[in-house]
Design a protein around this motif. Structure first.
Motif, mmCIF file in Angstrom:
data_model
loop_
_atom_site.group_PDB
_atom_site.id
_atom_site.type_symbol
_atom_site.label_atom_id
_atom_site.label_comp_id
_atom_site.label_asym_id
_atom_site.label_seq_id
_atom_site.Cartn_x
_atom_site.Cartn_y
_atom_site.Cartn_z
ATOM 1 N N VAL A 133 -50.363 -9.674 1.071
ATOM 2 C CA VAL A 133 -51.607 -10.452 0.246
ATOM 3 C C VAL A 133 -51.949 -11.786 -0.183
ATOM 4 O O VAL A 133 -52.683 -12.403 0.362
ATOM 5 C CB VAL A 133 -52.292 -9.918 -1.260
ATOM 6 C CG1 VAL A 133 -53.811 -10.442 -1.483
ATOM 7 C CG2 VAL A 133 -52.163 -8.010 -1.218
ATOM 8 N N LYS A 134 -50.249 -12.838 -0.754
ATOM 9 C CA LYS A 134 -50.377 -14.059 -0.668
ATOM 10 C C LYS A 134 -51.018 -15.164 0.472
ATOM 11 O O LYS A 134 -51.473 -15.658 0.707
ATOM 12 C CB LYS A 134 -49.601 -14.425 -1.696
ATOM 13 C CG LYS A 134 -49.282 -15.930 -1.297
ATOM 14 C CD LYS A 134 -47.569 -15.982 -2.258
ATOM 15 C CE LYS A 134 -47.357 -17.611 -1.672
ATOM 16 N NZ LYS A 134 -46.248 -18.017 -2.527
ATOM 17 N N HIS A 135 -50.218 -14.294 1.848
ATOM 18 C CA HIS A 135 -50.158 -14.804 3.231
ATOM 19 C C HIS A 135 -51.603 -14.551 3.535
ATOM 20 O O HIS A 135 -52.476 -15.313 4.401
ATOM 21 C CB HIS A 135 -49.412 -14.197 4.372
ATOM 22 C CG HIS A 135 -48.025 -14.967 4.036
ATOM 23 N ND1 HIS A 135 -47.038 -15.007 2.858
ATOM 24 C CD2 HIS A 135 -47.079 -15.832 4.256
ATOM 25 C CE1 HIS A 135 -46.320 -15.309 2.619
ATOM 26 N NE2 HIS A 135 -45.964 -16.302 3.405
ATOM 27 N N LEU A 136 -51.883 -13.926 3.382
ATOM 28 C CA LEU A 136 -53.511 -13.210 3.680
ATOM 29 C C LEU A 136 -54.422 -14.078 3.995
ATOM 30 O O LEU A 136 -55.669 -14.600 3.830
ATOM 31 C CB LEU A 136 -53.578 -11.807 4.439
ATOM 32 C CG LEU A 136 -53.108 -10.716 4.928
ATOM 33 C CD1 LEU A 136 -54.289 -9.176 4.422
ATOM 34 C CD2 LEU A 136 -53.737 -11.581 6.234
ATOM 35 N N HIS A 137 -54.539 -14.441 2.251
ATOM 36 C CA HIS A 137 -55.185 -15.038 1.191
ATOM 37 C C HIS A 137 -54.951 -16.598 2.054
ATOM 38 O O HIS A 137 -56.165 -17.157 1.803
ATOM 39 C CB HIS A 137 -54.909 -15.436 0.029
ATOM 40 C CG HIS A 137 -55.905 -16.733 -1.401
ATOM 41 N ND1 HIS A 137 -56.632 -16.073 -1.040
ATOM 42 C CD2 HIS A 137 -55.480 -17.217 -1.898
ATOM 43 C CE1 HIS A 137 -57.462 -17.037 -2.291
ATOM 44 N NE2 HIS A 137 -56.546 -17.725 -2.050
ATOM 45 N N THR A 138 -54.080 -17.409 2.642
ATOM 46 C CA THR A 138 -53.815 -18.596 2.557
ATOM 47 C C THR A 138 -54.585 -18.685 3.918
ATOM 48 O O THR A 138 -55.278 -19.788 4.697
ATOM 49 C CB THR A 138 -52.004 -18.790 2.982
ATOM 50 O OG1 THR A 138 -51.324 -18.956 1.521
ATOM 51 C CG2 THR A 138 -52.248 -20.215 3.239
ATOM 52 N N LEU A 139 -54.040 -17.410 4.995
ATOM 53 C CA LEU A 139 -54.936 -17.424 6.120
ATOM 54 C C LEU A 139 -56.458 -17.714 5.882
ATOM 55 O O LEU A 139 -56.784 -18.643 6.889
ATOM 56 C CB LEU A 139 -54.318 -16.236 6.991
ATOM 57 C CG LEU A 139 -55.185 -16.551 8.063
ATOM 58 C CD1 LEU A 139 -54.610 -17.568 8.704
ATOM 59 C CD2 LEU A 139 -54.284 -14.899 8.545
ATOM 60 N N ILE A 140 -56.733 -16.905 5.454
ATOM 61 C CA ILE A 140 -58.124 -16.512 4.751
ATOM 62 C C ILE A 140 -58.905 -18.175 4.964
ATOM 63 O O ILE A 140 -60.009 -19.316 5.038
ATOM 64 C CB ILE A 140 -59.099 -15.481 4.118
ATOM 65 C CG1 ILE A 140 -58.477 -13.881 4.274
ATOM 66 C CG2 ILE A 140 -60.853 -16.237 4.206
ATOM 67 C CD1 ILE A 140 -58.559 -13.042 3.913
ATOM 68 N N GLU A 141 -58.291 -18.185 3.437
ATOM 69 C CA GLU A 141 -58.745 -19.595 2.487
ATOM 70 C C GLU A 141 -58.900 -21.046 4.452
ATOM 71 O O GLU A 141 -59.761 -21.733 3.876
ATOM 72 C CB GLU A 141 -58.105 -20.405 2.083
ATOM 73 C CG GLU A 141 -58.463 -19.079 0.834
ATOM 74 C CD GLU A 141 -60.170 -19.340 -0.086
ATOM 75 O OE1 GLU A 141 -60.573 -20.320 0.283
ATOM 76 O OE2 GLU A 141 -60.588 -17.769 0.310
ATOM 77 N N ARG A 142 -58.160 -21.189 4.721
ATOM 78 C CA ARG A 142 -57.701 -21.936 5.517
ATOM 79 C C ARG A 142 -58.067 -22.138 6.426
ATOM 80 O O ARG A 142 -58.971 -23.313 7.213
ATOM 81 C CB ARG A 142 -56.197 -22.256 5.837
ATOM 82 C CG ARG A 142 -55.422 -23.105 5.035
ATOM 83 C CD ARG A 142 -53.135 -23.430 5.524
ATOM 84 N NE ARG A 142 -52.842 -23.580 4.419
ATOM 85 C CZ ARG A 142 -51.405 -23.669 4.821
ATOM 86 N NH1 ARG A 142 -50.663 -23.350 6.054
ATOM 87 N NH2 ARG A 142 -50.469 -24.042 3.441
ATOM 88 N N SER A 143 -59.109 -20.860 6.812
ATOM 89 C CA SER A 143 -59.025 -20.662 8.674
ATOM 90 C C SER A 143 -61.338 -21.128 8.117
ATOM 91 O O SER A 143 -61.836 -21.462 9.282
ATOM 92 C CB SER A 143 -59.078 -19.449 8.965
ATOM 93 O OG SER A 143 -58.049 -18.738 9.071
ATOM 94 N N ARG A 144 -61.167 -21.236 6.914
ATOM 95 C CA ARG A 144 -62.767 -21.202 6.507
ATOM 96 C C ARG A 144 -63.156 -22.798 6.243
ATOM 97 O O ARG A 144 -63.869 -23.621 7.154
ATOM 98 C CB ARG A 144 -62.797 -21.161 5.493
ATOM 99 C CG ARG A 144 -63.290 -19.523 5.206
ATOM 100 C CD ARG A 144 -63.188 -19.005 3.543
ATOM 101 N NE ARG A 144 -63.756 -17.758 3.402
ATOM 102 C CZ ARG A 144 -63.588 -16.705 2.523
ATOM 103 N NH1 ARG A 144 -63.415 -17.020 1.042
ATOM 104 N NH2 ARG A 144 -64.084 -15.545 1.884
ATOM 105 N N GLU A 145 -61.443 -23.460 6.181
ATOM 106 C CA GLU A 145 -61.800 -25.096 6.970
ATOM 107 C C GLU A 145 -61.621 -25.625 7.845
ATOM 108 O O GLU A 145 -62.173 -26.801 8.396
ATOM 109 C CB GLU A 145 -60.678 -25.792 5.308
ATOM 110 C CG GLU A 145 -61.282 -24.924 3.786
ATOM 111 C CD GLU A 145 -59.853 -25.881 2.454
ATOM 112 O OE1 GLU A 145 -59.248 -27.011 3.502
ATOM 113 O OE2 GLU A 145 -60.178 -25.811 1.215
ATOM 114 N N ASP A 146 -60.574 -24.884 8.476
ATOM 115 C CA ASP A 146 -60.008 -25.300 9.878
ATOM 116 C C ASP A 146 -60.648 -24.213 10.857
ATOM 117 O O ASP A 146 -59.724 -23.329 10.937
ATOM 118 C CB ASP A 146 -59.291 -25.314 9.999
ATOM 119 C CG ASP A 146 -57.882 -26.703 10.852
ATOM 120 O OD1 ASP A 146 -58.928 -26.157 11.674
ATOM 121 O OD2 ASP A 146 -57.399 -26.735 10.377
ATOM 122 N N LYS A 147 -61.985 -24.404 11.345
ATOM 123 C CA LYS A 147 -61.533 -23.646 12.870
ATOM 124 C C LYS A 147 -60.667 -23.062 14.198
ATOM 125 O O LYS A 147 -60.720 -22.415 14.332
ATOM 126 C CB LYS A 147 -63.451 -24.183 13.305
ATOM 127 C CG LYS A 147 -64.733 -24.587 12.439
ATOM 128 C CD LYS A 147 -64.461 -22.769 11.474
ATOM 129 C CE LYS A 147 -66.212 -23.001 10.528
ATOM 130 N NZ LYS A 147 -65.752 -21.915 9.497
#
Length: 264
Positions: free
Chosen positions: A98-112
């Motif tokens: 859950v922690k790593h998915l959260h990081t991936l999702i949040e970063r992906s929103r900012e960095d296409k």
């Protein structure tokens, strides 16, 4: 402390960013402004010397080589970890997943660009995550069932006369003591070190036995008042054995042990 990769990410997310703006974004990671400025200047100098960033007038941009470094770091540290965790499919890894998915999702929103890399590098499917979620759901149901069974077993053990224990502050213990169904004609066996027993003999009449020093139950409150400063100063425990109760005095309070109800 801001890593070189994090600085690269900031520049990639903000092409043409000025030095002062970049400084404001990393400032919180340092104890003071001078430390932040010195660290950022060193990092930019090193990133520029390796060809990861380039400066045009007063603006900074990430080069192709810098993008390649970010992509490599991201894949190795985040995506590879996610691939490993999901491949194991262990619900014990749920917090990390859950922690790593959260990081991936949040970063992906900012960095296409990161989103694009993640889509091409992730080695699991959403159905794999769904399997883990189903396993967690089944475990929750099983734990709820066990909780209900255990609750029923605790009630049964109470009716069968098994002992319970409750730690209460000393002041509350004195109030509880007033309401306890203690026969004042009964006796109390006091167990403690020799120093306390010698002190008790001077304060309360009784007699010595192999198990300890015996006093009347009517003296229980006086006993408690003598015990309190002693256990607080020496950090030693004193135990009082009554017919239906055991009182264990310690610096943390009084633990009441009994098969009778301790709902007070």
């Amino acid at each position: 402390m801001a890593s070189k990769t994090s600085i690269l990410l900031i520049i990639r997310q903000n092409p043409g960013i000025k030095y002062n703006e970049l400084l404001s974004k990393v400032r919180s990671k340092y104890s003071n402004l001078n430390s932040a400025r010195a660290a950022l200047s060193r990092a930019l100098k090193e990133l520029s010397s390796f060809g990861y960033v380039e400066k045009q007038d007063d603006s900074y941009f990430v080069t192709e080589k810098g993008n390649a470094l970010i992509n490599s770091e991201t894949k190795s540290k985040l995506i590879l970890k996610l691939n490993q965790l999901v491949a194991r499919g262990n619900t014990a890894d749920l917090d990390s997943i859950v922690k790593h998915l959260h990081t991936l999702i949040e970063r992906s929103r900012e960095d296409k660009e990161l989103l694009k890399i993640a889509k091409g590098s992730i080695e699991f499917y959403l159905s794999d995550l769904e399997k883990i979620r189903n396993n967690v759901s089944n475990q929750i149901k099983h734990l709820n069932y066990l909780e209900e069974v255990l609750s029923s077993q605790i009630k049964t053990l109470k009716t069968l006369g098994f002992n319970d224990a409750k730690l209460v502050p000393f002041e509350k213990f004195l109030k509880i003591l007033e309401k306890m169904p203690i026969n004042t004609a009964d006796e109390v066996i006091v167990q403690a070190d020799d120093k306390f027993l010698d002190l008790l003999k001077e304060k309360i009449a009784g007699y010595a036995e192999k198990e300890g020093y015996v006093i009347k139950a009517s003296e229980t409150r006086r006993l408690a008042m003598i015990v309190k400063p002693y256990v607080e100063n020496t950090k030693q425990q004193v135990v009082a054995l009554l017919k239906n109760y055991t009182f264990r005095f310690s610096p943390n309070g009084v633990t009441i042990i009994s098969s009778a109800s301790l709902n007070f």
